[in-house]
Design a protein around this motif. Structure first.
Motif, mmCIF file in Angstrom:
data_model
loop_
_atom_site.group_PDB
_atom_site.id
_atom_site.type_symbol
_atom_site.label_atom_id
_atom_site.label_comp_id
_atom_site.label_asym_id
_atom_site.label_seq_id
_atom_site.Cartn_x
_atom_site.Cartn_y
_atom_site.Cartn_z
ATOM 1 N N GLY A 248 10.829 -3.067 -26.602
ATOM 2 C CA GLY A 248 11.488 -2.046 -25.803
ATOM 3 C C GLY A 248 10.550 -1.150 -25.027
ATOM 4 N N LYS A 249 9.235 -1.410 -25.090
ATOM 5 C CA LYS A 249 8.264 -0.579 -24.376
ATOM 6 C C LYS A 249 8.381 -0.815 -22.871
ATOM 7 C CE LYS A 249 3.337 0.593 -24.237
ATOM 8 N NZ LYS A 249 1.988 0.290 -24.806
ATOM 9 N N LYS A 250 8.291 0.285 -22.108
ATOM 10 C CA LYS A 250 8.406 0.203 -20.652
ATOM 11 C C LYS A 250 7.015 0.161 -20.017
ATOM 12 C CE LYS A 250 12.755 2.783 -20.698
ATOM 13 N NZ LYS A 250 13.462 4.011 -20.245
ATOM 14 N N HIS A 251 6.824 -0.774 -19.085
ATOM 15 C CA HIS A 251 5.562 -0.905 -18.362
ATOM 16 C C HIS A 251 5.835 -0.655 -16.882
ATOM 17 C CE1 HIS A 251 3.513 -2.628 -21.881
ATOM 18 N NE2 HIS A 251 4.658 -3.257 -22.101
ATOM 19 N N SER A 252 5.165 0.353 -16.332
ATOM 20 C CA SER A 252 5.405 0.767 -14.958
ATOM 21 C C SER A 252 4.294 0.285 -14.027
ATOM 22 C CB SER A 252 5.509 2.293 -14.896
ATOM 23 O OG SER A 252 5.785 2.734 -13.579
ATOM 24 N N PHE A 253 4.700 -0.192 -12.850
ATOM 25 C CA PHE A 253 3.763 -0.670 -11.830
ATOM 26 C C PHE A 253 3.904 0.209 -10.593
ATOM 27 C CE2 PHE A 253 4.713 -4.134 -14.641
ATOM 28 C CZ PHE A 253 3.488 -4.758 -14.838
ATOM 29 N N SER A 254 2.823 0.894 -10.231
ATOM 30 C CA SER A 254 2.837 1.796 -9.079
ATOM 31 C C SER A 254 2.789 0.997 -7.781
ATOM 32 C CB SER A 254 1.641 2.746 -9.146
ATOM 33 O OG SER A 254 0.432 2.014 -8.958
ATOM 34 N N SER A 255 2.976 1.696 -6.660
ATOM 35 C CA SER A 255 2.911 1.033 -5.358
ATOM 36 C C SER A 255 1.523 0.447 -5.119
ATOM 37 C CB SER A 255 3.267 2.012 -4.244
ATOM 38 O OG SER A 255 2.391 3.130 -4.248
ATOM 39 N N GLN A 256 0.485 1.083 -5.684
ATOM 40 C CA GLN A 256 -0.868 0.553 -5.534
ATOM 41 C C GLN A 256 -1.056 -0.721 -6.361
ATOM 42 O OE1 GLN A 256 -3.233 1.627 -3.338
ATOM 43 N NE2 GLN A 256 -1.470 2.852 -2.643
ATOM 44 N N ASP A 257 -0.393 -0.782 -7.515
ATOM 45 C CA ASP A 257 -0.414 -2.027 -8.304
ATOM 46 C C ASP A 257 0.247 -3.156 -7.518
ATOM 47 O OD1 ASP A 257 -1.633 -0.882 -10.568
ATOM 48 O OD2 ASP A 257 0.298 -0.198 -11.347
ATOM 49 N N ILE A 258 1.359 -2.824 -6.884
ATOM 50 C CA ILE A 258 2.121 -3.826 -6.129
ATOM 51 C C ILE A 258 1.351 -4.281 -4.893
ATOM 52 C CG2 ILE A 258 4.257 -4.186 -4.829
ATOM 53 C CD1 ILE A 258 5.550 -2.137 -6.776
ATOM 54 N N LYS A 259 0.529 -3.397 -4.334
ATOM 55 C CA LYS A 259 -0.251 -3.720 -3.130
ATOM 56 C C LYS A 259 -1.142 -4.942 -3.366
ATOM 57 C CE LYS A 259 -3.619 -1.696 0.086
ATOM 58 N NZ LYS A 259 -4.443 -0.504 0.388
ATOM 59 N N LYS A 260 -1.648 -5.081 -4.585
ATOM 60 C CA LYS A 260 -2.541 -6.212 -4.902
ATOM 61 C C LYS A 260 -1.819 -7.546 -4.696
ATOM 62 C CE LYS A 260 -4.680 -3.379 -8.490
ATOM 63 N NZ LYS A 260 -4.914 -3.234 -9.954
ATOM 64 N N PHE A 261 -0.534 -7.572 -4.971
ATOM 65 C CA PHE A 261 0.227 -8.819 -4.860
ATOM 66 C C PHE A 261 0.527 -9.135 -3.400
ATOM 67 C CE2 PHE A 261 0.770 -7.597 -9.193
ATOM 68 C CZ PHE A 261 0.830 -8.787 -9.888
ATOM 69 N N ILE A 262 0.722 -8.090 -2.611
ATOM 70 C CA ILE A 262 0.975 -8.321 -1.170
ATOM 71 C C ILE A 262 -0.257 -8.912 -0.519
ATOM 72 C CG2 ILE A 262 1.590 -7.209 0.995
ATOM 73 C CD1 ILE A 262 3.023 -5.064 -0.646
ATOM 74 N N GLN A 263 -1.428 -8.405 -0.922
ATOM 75 C CA GLN A 263 -2.672 -8.903 -0.342
ATOM 76 C C GLN A 263 -2.959 -10.323 -0.819
ATOM 77 O OE1 GLN A 263 -5.275 -5.804 -1.727
ATOM 78 N NE2 GLN A 263 -5.068 -4.603 0.161
#
Length: 263
Positions: A248-263
């Protein structure tokens, strides 16, 4: 430990019974493991998408969870079901033991009893040719929360008389109230001596819930999203949250984390 694994989930009593029984059995089996050995259990209902999982290692690290398909079944569809009705007539048990040194043992049996606990006695007899007996006692409070769980696993050593298992079963059934008694921690140490006249405790060790999830482990799930979704989250500075279905632990991904996938 069973309270921690089962009570944090928004599930009804039948699913708690099924998950609690499966995890308890995995915990008991962990007492037979050595070194870096592990055991993984999968209980599949007649509907093969409905599964219950449990993992344990020789250090007493335990986890258990329910498949998303079973977890998301409408409460109205399972609320009044017994475990036997939940499992159905064609359920099966799969046990995978990682014995180390690249040695893995896999056993599969059907579930003639459909109640999980007795089916594991059947599993050991059929798959490992070992006479075994399991007993799991879970006590609930008025809020449908597990407040106590005690389990027993008995196996015959080579050369032991086969009727010894029947004697153990009879003793457990006759003293069910002892196993369900809400006593203090000291009473747990006394229970073996209350049940059996001739017994010796040769080892004790703690068990604990251990999920092992991490933020890094959930990064691959972001790959399942479309590029448009990722770009939208980054440009609008949105964060994404993934919840572990085990702990049940929540793991949050910031917009900067997501940026790595776009690149």
């Amino acid at each position: 430990m069973i309270k921690e694994i089962c009570n944090h989930k928004n599930i009804n009593r039948t699913l708690k019974d099924a998950l609690g029984n499966t995890v308890s059995i995995a915990t008991l089996i962990s007492g037979t493991l050595k070194g870096n050995q592990r055991v993984s259990i999968k209980v599949s209902a007649s509907n093969r998408k409905h599964k219950i999982f449990a993992d344990a290692d020789s250090m007493g690290n335990i986890r258990g969870y329910i498949s998303d398909e079973l977890l998301n079944v409408s409460i109205d569809n399972v609320d009044d079901l017994s475990i036997e009705e939940l499992i159905g007539h064609t359920g099966c048990i799969q046990v995978l033991k990682d014995l180390g040194m690249h040695s893995i043992f896999t056993g599969i049996t059907d579930m003639p009893n459909g109640n999980i606990v007795d089916d594991f006695s059947y599993y050991f007899k059929q798959s490992e040719q070992t006479d075994s007996f399991f007993s799991i006692n879970m006590v609930y409070n008025d809020n449908n929360e597990i407040v106590l769980c005690r389990g027993i696993m008995a196996q015959l050593l080579p050369g032991a008389p086969t009727n010894l298992i029947d004697a153990i079963k009879e003793t457990i059934f006759e003293n069910h109230s002892i196993l369900s008694n809400l006593g203090d921690n000291e009473s747990l140490k006394e229970i073996p001596y209350l049940l059996f006249e001739d017994i010796e405790i040769v080892e004790q060790y703690p068990v604990q819930f251990f999920c092992g999830c991490s933020k890094e482990a959930f990064y691959p799930m972001l790959y399942s999203l479309s590029k448009e979704e990722l770009v939208d989250a980054f440009e609008n500075k949105k964060s994404m949250e993934i919840v572990c279905n085990v702990c049940g632990k929540k793991h949050s991904f910031s917009s900067q984390d997501i940026k790595k996938f776009i690149q």
